[in-house]
Design a protein around this motif. Sequence first.
Motif, PDB file in Angstrom:
ATOM      1  N   LEU A  19       0.309   9.266  -5.042  1.00  0.00           N
ATOM      2  CA  LEU A  19       1.549   8.584  -5.426  1.00  0.00           C
ATOM      3  C   LEU A  19       1.946   7.525  -4.409  1.00  0.00           C
ATOM      4  O   LEU A  19       2.404   6.435  -4.773  1.00  0.00           O
ATOM      5  N   ALA A  20       1.775   7.830  -3.121  1.00  0.00           N
ATOM      6  CA  ALA A  20       2.126   6.864  -2.083  1.00  0.00           C
ATOM      7  C   ALA A  20       1.234   5.628  -2.171  1.00  0.00           C
ATOM      8  O   ALA A  20       1.721   4.496  -2.032  1.00  0.00           O
ATOM      9  N   VAL A  21      -0.045   5.817  -2.438  1.00  0.00           N
ATOM     10  CA  VAL A  21      -0.949   4.674  -2.585  1.00  0.00           C
ATOM     11  C   VAL A  21      -0.570   3.854  -3.817  1.00  0.00           C
ATOM     12  O   VAL A  21      -0.551   2.620  -3.787  1.00  0.00           O
ATOM     13  N   SER A  22      -0.234   4.533  -4.903  1.00  0.00           N
ATOM     14  CA  SER A  22       0.163   3.833  -6.122  1.00  0.00           C
ATOM     15  C   SER A  22       1.450   3.032  -5.912  1.00  0.00           C
ATOM     16  O   SER A  22       1.547   1.876  -6.352  1.00  0.00           O
ATOM     17  N   VAL A  23       2.421   3.631  -5.251  1.00  0.00           N
ATOM     18  CA  VAL A  23       3.676   2.924  -4.982  1.00  0.00           C
ATOM     19  C   VAL A  23       3.424   1.758  -4.042  1.00  0.00           C
ATOM     20  O   VAL A  23       3.995   0.673  -4.216  1.00  0.00           O
ATOM     21  N   TYR A  24       2.544   1.936  -3.060  1.00  0.00           N
ATOM     22  CA  TYR A  24       2.247   0.845  -2.134  1.00  0.00           C
ATOM     23  C   TYR A  24       1.576  -0.322  -2.861  1.00  0.00           C
ATOM     24  O   TYR A  24       1.857  -1.485  -2.563  1.00  0.00           O
ATOM     25  N   ARG A  25       0.713  -0.018  -3.799  1.00  0.00           N
ATOM     26  CA  ARG A  25       0.052  -1.095  -4.550  1.00  0.00           C
ATOM     27  C   ARG A  25       1.055  -1.873  -5.398  1.00  0.00           C
ATOM     28  O   ARG A  25       0.922  -3.086  -5.559  1.00  0.00           O
ATOM     29  N   ASN A  26       2.033  -1.177  -5.965  1.00  0.00           N
ATOM     30  CA  ASN A  26       3.006  -1.855  -6.826  1.00  0.00           C
ATOM     31  C   ASN A  26       4.136  -2.500  -6.041  1.00  0.00           C
ATOM     32  O   ASN A  26       4.574  -3.601  -6.373  1.00  0.00           O
ATOM     33  N   ARG A  27       4.648  -1.835  -5.032  1.00  0.00           N
ATOM     34  CA  ARG A  27       5.826  -2.302  -4.296  1.00  0.00           C
ATOM     35  C   ARG A  27       5.515  -2.896  -2.931  1.00  0.00           C
ATOM     36  O   ARG A  27       6.390  -3.460  -2.294  1.00  0.00           O
ATOM     37  N   GLU A  28       4.310  -2.687  -2.431  1.00  0.00           N
ATOM     38  CA  GLU A  28       3.874  -3.144  -1.112  1.00  0.00           C
ATOM     39  C   GLU A  28       4.728  -2.586   0.028  1.00  0.00           C
ATOM     40  O   GLU A  28       4.953  -3.244   1.039  1.00  0.00           O
ATOM     41  N   THR A  29       5.217  -1.376  -0.158  1.00  0.00           N
ATOM     42  CA  THR A  29       5.954  -0.673   0.893  1.00  0.00           C
ATOM     43  C   THR A  29       5.871   0.831   0.653  1.00  0.00           C
ATOM     44  O   THR A  29       5.717   1.272  -0.485  1.00  0.00           O
TER      45      THR A  29
END
Length: 104
Positions: free
Chosen positions: A83-93
């Motif tokens: 989930l953290a990787v997915s959020v980082y890909r979408n939000r860049e944070t």
Amino acid sequence: MTIGLEHFLTVSALVFSIGLAIALSKRNAIGVLMGVELMLNAVNLTLVAFSRFSISERPITGQTFAVFIITVAAAEASVALALAVSVYRNRETVDVDQMNLLRS
């Protein structure tokens, strides 16, 4: 000097408090996950200590619970990191304060 149940419980309480402090103070999602993992390890230490120092018909029960907790913690860590990787890909944070996933 022998190491008794009190020593294990003291170390477990200390590790749990450190994990709680980390989980509550970090703004990074990975730091929060590390704090949760420390708290789960403190619970495992407590279960194994009680299993070791208790007199019962089944002394392995605490160790069995600890193995189940380790399994659940591994699954939780893998899902949370995905989930953290997915959020980082979408939000860049990975900053917890900036994750407003319900808004576009």
